[in-house]
Design a protein around this motif. Structure first.
Motif, mmCIF file in Angstrom:
data_model
loop_
_atom_site.group_PDB
_atom_site.id
_atom_site.type_symbol
_atom_site.label_atom_id
_atom_site.label_comp_id
_atom_site.label_asym_id
_atom_site.label_seq_id
_atom_site.Cartn_x
_atom_site.Cartn_y
_atom_site.Cartn_z
ATOM 1 N N MET A 1 0.595 -1.005 -0.109
ATOM 2 C CA MET A 1 -0.174 0.097 -0.007
ATOM 3 C C MET A 1 0.995 1.127 0.207
ATOM 4 O O MET A 1 1.939 1.134 0.439
ATOM 5 C CB MET A 1 -0.852 0.174 1.101
ATOM 6 N N THR A 2 0.184 2.413 -0.662
ATOM 7 C CA THR A 2 0.922 3.710 -0.510
ATOM 8 C C THR A 2 0.018 4.403 0.561
ATOM 9 O O THR A 2 -1.125 4.487 0.551
ATOM 10 C CB THR A 2 1.155 4.325 -1.595
ATOM 11 N N LYS B 1 -11.677 -1.881 6.045
ATOM 12 C CA LYS B 1 -12.115 -2.110 7.366
ATOM 13 C C LYS B 1 -10.895 -1.894 8.207
ATOM 14 O O LYS B 1 -10.771 -1.386 9.307
ATOM 15 C CB LYS B 1 -12.745 -3.239 7.657
ATOM 16 N N GLY B 2 -9.673 -2.459 8.059
ATOM 17 C CA GLY B 2 -8.507 -2.336 8.733
ATOM 18 C C GLY B 2 -7.956 -0.602 8.728
ATOM 19 O O GLY B 2 -7.590 -0.254 9.825
ATOM 20 N N ILE B 3 -8.027 -0.014 7.635
ATOM 21 C CA ILE B 3 -7.883 1.221 7.680
ATOM 22 C C ILE B 3 -8.905 2.247 8.608
ATOM 23 O O ILE B 3 -8.480 2.876 9.198
ATOM 24 C CB ILE B 3 -7.789 2.096 6.016
ATOM 25 N N GLN B 4 -10.106 1.715 8.368
ATOM 26 C CA GLN B 4 -11.131 2.363 9.270
ATOM 27 C C GLN B 4 -10.709 2.275 10.593
ATOM 28 O O GLN B 4 -11.002 3.128 11.551
ATOM 29 C CB GLN B 4 -12.533 1.658 8.835
ATOM 30 N N GLU B 5 -10.457 1.048 11.261
ATOM 31 C CA GLU B 5 -9.883 0.923 12.580
ATOM 32 C C GLU B 5 -8.738 1.514 12.854
ATOM 33 O O GLU B 5 -8.556 2.118 14.052
ATOM 34 C CB GLU B 5 -9.656 -0.686 12.826
ATOM 35 N N GLY B 6 -7.899 1.726 11.886
ATOM 36 C CA GLY B 6 -6.550 2.420 12.166
ATOM 37 C C GLY B 6 -6.578 3.857 12.452
ATOM 38 O O GLY B 6 -5.991 4.400 13.160
ATOM 39 N N VAL B 7 -7.685 4.730 11.821
ATOM 40 C CA VAL B 7 -7.818 6.110 11.952
ATOM 41 C C VAL B 7 -8.251 6.446 13.104
ATOM 42 O O VAL B 7 -8.275 7.568 13.419
ATOM 43 C CB VAL B 7 -8.483 6.852 10.798
ATOM 44 N N GLN C 1 -1.875 -3.201 10.080
ATOM 45 C CA GLN C 1 -0.606 -3.184 10.607
ATOM 46 C C GLN C 1 0.313 -2.207 9.467
ATOM 47 O O GLN C 1 1.007 -1.552 9.729
ATOM 48 C CB GLN C 1 -0.002 -4.514 10.625
ATOM 49 N N ALA C 2 -0.111 -2.321 8.142
ATOM 50 C CA ALA C 2 0.358 -1.590 6.823
ATOM 51 C C ALA C 2 -0.007 -0.354 7.091
ATOM 52 O O ALA C 2 0.960 0.576 6.946
ATOM 53 C CB ALA C 2 -0.010 -2.314 5.663
ATOM 54 N N PHE C 3 -0.882 0.127 7.784
ATOM 55 C CA PHE C 3 -1.368 1.586 8.016
ATOM 56 C C PHE C 3 -0.685 2.253 9.035
ATOM 57 O O PHE C 3 0.041 3.145 8.875
ATOM 58 C CB PHE C 3 -2.988 1.552 8.576
ATOM 59 N N LYS C 4 -0.127 1.229 10.117
ATOM 60 C CA LYS C 4 0.273 1.800 11.454
ATOM 61 C C LYS C 4 1.718 2.087 10.846
ATOM 62 O O LYS C 4 2.698 3.199 11.025
ATOM 63 C CB LYS C 4 0.462 0.865 12.450
ATOM 64 N N LYS C 5 2.382 1.158 10.160
ATOM 65 C CA LYS C 5 3.879 1.179 9.680
ATOM 66 C C LYS C 5 3.941 2.508 8.627
ATOM 67 O O LYS C 5 4.835 3.267 8.672
ATOM 68 C CB LYS C 5 4.153 -0.228 8.844
ATOM 69 N N GLY C 6 2.893 2.510 7.730
ATOM 70 C CA GLY C 6 2.717 3.607 6.802
ATOM 71 C C GLY C 6 2.907 5.329 7.329
ATOM 72 O O GLY C 6 3.726 5.719 6.760
ATOM 73 N N ILE C 7 2.030 5.260 8.428
ATOM 74 C CA ILE C 7 1.814 6.614 8.819
ATOM 75 C C ILE C 7 3.238 6.754 9.523
ATOM 76 O O ILE C 7 3.659 8.024 9.405
ATOM 77 C CB ILE C 7 0.802 6.491 9.916
#
Length: 697
Positions: free
Chosen positions: A506-507, A539-545, A583-589
């Protein structure tokens, strides 16, 4: 208590700075009228109007109290109001029900901020007024100075009616400026006529001149005669005063001593003589059926209507709706209709409240003030009328609270009781409100100042036996990113039987829209990630934000693009792809140059001209940006600035101390801006424990 007709009623509000003597003046008037056998004292906690336990404990008024004083054949409804600015809502309610005001000034303290605010309120509500100078028994009291200061502020409208007579430092009598005669108090409280003292003659000349000038200003004919050197007769002067005190173009100044109960007799005589009865005042509403203006004008012959100007919801004395009858005559067993709530209620008993003591009356005439018990749905600022003639009166403008603190129950399990108790307090106090800030896991209590919030906490404990702790509120920071990051995350778990497998590439980059948490897109080719897993990735992104990886604050302004990945025909599941995306979201941010954003308020500060420099200097220290200044009425300036929310904590107290209580402020949310690095680092360090902890308290 007897029933009084409209012409025999005076509704008078006592206004003035905190501690100037309003409550003790009301006490002295009640004593002189024979309502009590001895005068109570604020310090002893035994006055008629300061009956609340908080008022007794703190030795100042918190609530508006009604004291009906019978003087001759007239009923004077005295509305005793608090002087401290934290309780301004009570003052605004009282002023809406008054037909005239007495501005109380301490002869010792002189003109204070509360004096000027009282005057401004009278101007806003177009209330005729008198000024009463208290503390004349104190040696340092200067009546002359108060009169001069008032004339400097408000010009030729100020008309001194009396002068004090002092002997050996004692306040022993007064000179009537209109009659140019002197009177002295005897030991039994009566007065005897005496010669005007030699030392008073010069002052009498000055005050008489000021009074004559005020009378001359009232008509062209009087002005011509005054400049022609003619004297006005006593009858002419009195007639001019009656008309012009009533319309506010002359403001009499009287004086006395609350402690010695001296000066109240002439005050009450002059209230009856010069201040208007309700029938001389106008009052309009809107007929809800025809949409036409309804001129109630306190006419007893018109259909009945009333306005609820205050509510008392005390667990000890019950719920009372304090009303002013705007038209007609309200009687026991009447059916009254509340258009706001679309309810009709049968009136039980009608009361007149004296402090906290209800006294039954059989009816209330137009213009009178009374109380109705146990109205189920009625609230402060509601209108009551008949269903055939439904009337709506303009709701009183009550100040908006801007000071807030976070509150928590001291004892676990008390939350519901606290919520119910606060609802009852908010029925009484329209300047109190609660906000559930679920995002930051906190409940906020808003009031007019720190003292107000402390009193509320104290009332909860005293009245409702629940305890709250007031703390500094958390600020609603946000997290976002400044750069683009390209990350992949593979979630793989094998534990006998089916495993778990989700793999995403992901980007993450700024979306440019800080109003929206995230934008999700996918451009996967060749079925590397099957379409049916796209919703799981989102949904993963939704939870991450919801809880960002930097300081566990909500994330905004992120564009997430799924462009590649892989799957396992057996082990891949929605859950696996959701976890991989989170997890990708957390790492990417964390790789996309994350920053904290802080909320910025658009602030307006209104202060007298002389304080603008101090205010702007203080705003700079608080990281505020001054955007401009606009002159307003009464020689005030409005300073407009942007300021971070976290710098507003405690601003109310600081503003009051910088301006002697004359400054006010208001604000609203403007936007989010990047937080300075030193504050960001501190915030991240403080929030470190929240990242893995699900409890966001």
């Amino acid at each position: 208590m007897n029933v009084y007709t409209t012409d025999k009623i005076r509704n008078v509000v006592l206004l003035g700075h905190g501690g100037c003597g309003k409550t003790s003046l009301a006490e002295a008037m009640a004593y002189l009228a024979g309502m009590t056998t001895r005068m109570g004292k604020v310090t002893d906690g035994n006055t008629i109007s300061d009956y609340d336990k908080e008022e007794i404990k703190r030795h100042f008024s918190i609530n508006t109290t009604v004291i009906p004083i019978v003087w001759g054949d007239t009923k004077i409804n005295i509305l005793d109001t608090p002087g401290y600015f934290d309780f301004v809502g009570e003052v605004e309610e009282a002023v809406s029900a008054a037909d005239a005001a007495i501005i109380v000034v301490s002869g010792k303290a002189g003109i204070e901020v509360g004096t000027k605010k009282a005057w401004e309120l009278c101007e806003t509500y177009k209330l005729p007024r008198m000024v009463f100078v208290t503390d004349m028994d104190i040696d340092e009291a200067s009546y002359r100075q108060v009169v001069e200061d008032l004339q400097q502020l408000y010009g030729k409208r100020i008309a001194p009616f009396h002068l004090p007579i002092r002997e050996n430092g004692q306040f022993v009598g007064y000179v009537n400026v209109l009659q140019q005669r002197a009177k002295r108090w005897k030991d039994n409280g009566e007065v005897e006529k005496v010669e005007v003292p030699e030392y008073s003659k010069e002052n009498l000349g000055i005050c008489r001149e000021a009074l004559m000038e005020a009378v001359a200003e009232t008509s062209e004919e009087f002005m011509d005669r005054y400049f022609g050197g003619e004297e006005f007769s006593e009858d002419e002067i009195r007639q001019a005063l009656r008309v012009n005190v009533s319309d506010g173009s002359i403001v009499p100044v009287l004086m006395g001593s609350n402690v010695l109960a001296r000066g109240m007799y002439t005050l009450m005589v002059d209230i009856v003589k010069y201040l208007p009865s309700p029938e001389k005042r106008s009052c309009t509403g809107i007929n809800a059926k025809s949409n036409e203006v309804y001129n109630a004008d306190y006419d007893f012959a018109k259909p009945k209507s009333a306005y609820i100007f205050k509510t008392i919801a005390d667990p000890f004395i019950g719920k009372y709706s304090l009303i002013k009858v705007n038209s007609g005559v309200i009687k026991t067993d009447d059916l009254l209709y509340n258009q706001h709530k679309d309810t009709e209620e049968k009136i039980g008993k009608i009361y007149v409240l004296c402090g906290n003591k209800p006294e039954e009356v059989k009816e209330l005439h137009a213009g009178d003030i009374g109380a109705l018990a146990k109205l189920t749905k009625a609230a402060t600022t509601d209108s009551l009328s008949t269903k055939a003639n439904p009337i709506l009166y303009i709701r009183t403008q009550i100040s908006i609270p801007y000071t807030y603190k976070r509150y928590k129950a001291v004892n676990k399990g008390d939350e519901d009781k606290i919520s119910q108790a606060l609802q009852k307090l908010m029925l009484e106090d329209l300047t109190l409100k609660t906000v559930n800030d679920s995002e930051n896991g906190q409940t906020l209590l808003y009031g007019m100042g720190d003292q107000h919030l402390d009193v509320v906490a104290s009332k909860l404990l005293e009245r409702y036996k629940v305890q709250i702790e007031l703390k500094k509120p958390k600020v609603a920071f946000r997290e976002t990113i400044r750069k683009k990051a390209d990350v992949e995350y593979k979630y793989k778990k094998q534990s006998g039987g089916h495993g778990q497998y989700g793999h995403v590439k992901m980007t993450f980059e700024p979306s440019g829209d800080l109003e929206t948490p995230y934008v999700f897109e996918q451009c996967v080719v060749g079925g590397a990630v099957p379409k049916n897993f796209f919703p799981a990735v989102e949904k993963g992104i939704q939870e991450g934000v919801v809880k960002g990886p930097m300081a566990a604050y909500p994330v905004v302004g992120v564009k997430a693009v799924l462009y590649d990945g892989s799957y396992h025909p057996v082990d891949s599941s929605e859950m696996a792809f959701k976890v991989a995306a989170l997890q990708a979201f957390k790492k990417g941010i964390m790789e996309a140059s994350p920053i904290l954003l802080e909320p910025i308020a658009s602030l307006k500060v209104v202060v007298p001209d002389k304080y603008t420099g101090d205010i702007m200097g203080d705003l700079n220290k608080r990281r505020g940006r001054v955007l401009g200044m606009n002159p307003t009425e009464h020689g005030y300036q409005e300073i407009v600035a942007d300021i971070p929310y976290m710098e507003l904590y405690g601003y109310n107290t600081d503003l009051r101390s910088m301006t002697g209580g004359s400054g006010t402020f208001s604000y609203e949310f403007a936007r989010y801006e990047q937080t300075p690095s030193d504050i960001q680092e501190k915030e991240i360090a403080e929030r470190a424990g929240k990242l893995d902890n699900t409890d966001n308290s």
